[in-house]
Write a protein that holds these residues in place. Sequence first.
Motif, mmCIF file in Angstrom:
data_model
loop_
_atom_site.group_PDB
_atom_site.id
_atom_site.type_symbol
_atom_site.label_atom_id
_atom_site.label_comp_id
_atom_site.label_asym_id
_atom_site.label_seq_id
_atom_site.Cartn_x
_atom_site.Cartn_y
_atom_site.Cartn_z
ATOM 1 N N ASP A 155 0.876 -1.167 0.000
ATOM 2 C CA ASP A 155 0.000 0.000 0.000
ATOM 3 C C ASP A 155 0.918 1.223 0.000
ATOM 4 O O ASP A 155 1.630 1.468 0.975
ATOM 5 C CB ASP A 155 -0.878 -0.018 1.256
ATOM 6 C CG ASP A 155 -1.871 1.126 1.272
ATOM 7 O OD1 ASP A 155 -1.605 2.159 0.632
ATOM 8 O OD2 ASP A 155 -2.911 1.000 1.937
ATOM 9 N N SER A 156 0.933 1.964 -1.092
ATOM 10 C CA SER A 156 1.901 3.057 -1.232
ATOM 11 C C SER A 156 1.698 4.168 -0.209
ATOM 12 O O SER A 156 2.641 4.889 0.111
ATOM 13 C CB SER A 156 1.838 3.633 -2.651
ATOM 14 O OG SER A 156 0.550 4.152 -2.921
ATOM 15 N N SER A 157 0.475 4.305 0.325
ATOM 16 C CA SER A 157 0.222 5.373 1.293
ATOM 17 C C SER A 157 0.831 5.052 2.652
ATOM 18 O O SER A 157 1.354 5.939 3.331
ATOM 19 C CB SER A 157 -1.282 5.613 1.435
ATOM 20 O OG SER A 157 -1.945 4.438 1.871
ATOM 21 N N SER A 158 0.777 3.778 3.051
ATOM 22 C CA SER A 158 1.303 3.384 4.362
ATOM 23 C C SER A 158 2.615 2.617 4.270
ATOM 24 O O SER A 158 3.261 2.382 5.294
ATOM 25 C CB SER A 158 0.276 2.512 5.091
ATOM 26 O OG SER A 158 0.056 1.294 4.381
ATOM 27 N N ARG A 159 3.002 2.229 3.035
ATOM 28 C CA ARG A 159 4.189 1.387 2.789
ATOM 29 C C ARG A 159 4.064 0.032 3.464
ATOM 30 O O ARG A 159 5.059 -0.670 3.671
ATOM 31 C CB ARG A 159 5.467 2.091 3.260
ATOM 32 C CG ARG A 159 5.764 3.406 2.575
ATOM 33 C CD ARG A 159 5.873 3.248 1.072
ATOM 34 N NE ARG A 159 6.947 2.336 0.680
ATOM 35 C CZ ARG A 159 7.202 1.974 -0.568
ATOM 36 N NH1 ARG A 159 6.433 2.434 -1.554
ATOM 37 N NH2 ARG A 159 8.189 1.166 -0.856
ATOM 38 N N LYS A 160 2.854 -0.385 3.780
ATOM 39 C CA LYS A 160 2.631 -1.681 4.406
ATOM 40 C C LYS A 160 2.677 -2.773 3.346
ATOM 41 O O LYS A 160 2.043 -2.665 2.289
ATOM 42 C CB LYS A 160 1.278 -1.705 5.115
ATOM 43 C CG LYS A 160 0.987 -3.005 5.840
ATOM 44 C CD LYS A 160 -0.351 -2.938 6.567
ATOM 45 C CE LYS A 160 -0.626 -4.227 7.316
ATOM 46 N NZ LYS A 160 -1.943 -4.181 8.025
ATOM 47 N N ILE A 161 3.431 -3.845 3.627
ATOM 48 C CA ILE A 161 3.524 -4.977 2.706
ATOM 49 C C ILE A 161 2.309 -5.875 2.906
ATOM 50 O O ILE A 161 2.082 -6.405 4.003
ATOM 51 C CB ILE A 161 4.818 -5.768 2.935
ATOM 52 C CG1 ILE A 161 6.038 -4.868 2.691
ATOM 53 C CG2 ILE A 161 4.863 -6.979 2.006
ATOM 54 C CD1 ILE A 161 7.362 -5.555 2.990
#
Length: 319
Positions: A187-193
Amino acid sequence: MQLPALFNLPKSTLQIYGEQVYSTSTDLLSKCNKVAWYISTKRPTIFGVVPYNPILGETHHVSKGNLNVLLEQVSHHPPVTALHATDEKENIEIICCQYHIAKFYGATVEGHIHGKRRLKLHNHGETYEMNSPDFSIRFLPVPGNNWVGNVNIKCLETGLVAELSFTMQSFLGFRGNRRAVKGKIIDSSSRKILCEINGHWDSTVAVKNTINGEERVILDAREVISGLQTPIVKDSKSVWPTESAIVWGQVNQAIMNKEWEKAVKAKKFVEERQREILRERASKGETWVPKHFSLSHTKEGDWDCFPVQKLVPPSPIVS
């Protein structure tokens, strides 16, 4: 690269590009499995032979079910290829504009592939932009070729990004990382994989959900390319004279018959005729304009193309 007919596949590069889109036995596009579809477009190639360089204005037009695919060589210097594919039933559209620059590194040659690729899922209101890995040909110490490099597949509306890495075998040719692909969906907004991707693009690729640990195979390459058949012509009178199979027809036939002298003469005729047309156009001060696409040069020095028609018409050639 211009090579003697002995080293040519009986195909144009336009056909190779087009096959990446329509030459599948599994319809991954309608399943909306974007990452699996993208990886499936990377196919093993035969070492030591290459397709023809398309002539300016050459086209390749094929239909597979509801998917209609059209390619046109829209520039010769640099060699820019445009692709437009539409599936009216599934409301899916693909637009690609790509060109390659070859660089020599002693024992290897790398084709750096530039340009924009967009996959539009109109029913979902989603547009995916993606780049291409490079194509590497190694001569020493172990001959071979492979797709290498990093790829980003980004959904402009949701912000989800798939980051993929294509790796090649080791210098000495061990098979550990041969045709391997790995990556992640974030998720590019949170950088969560959200997911991890791992496998080999010529066999199987699996995705693992990092939240619940669930893992599943998203691509079985053998299934995707099994049972494929050569496209057939349903209406020969409707085939455009610019179609790759028409342009290179005599060369193709000579190569398949292993009549190498005849193949060389036929190939030279096509290439010399193209040069003659270019000279005539230059002497008249005429500028060639693509028939099926408009072409633009971006501020970043890249190329982009836009289809003239909203939908690709059905083709007399079916796969």
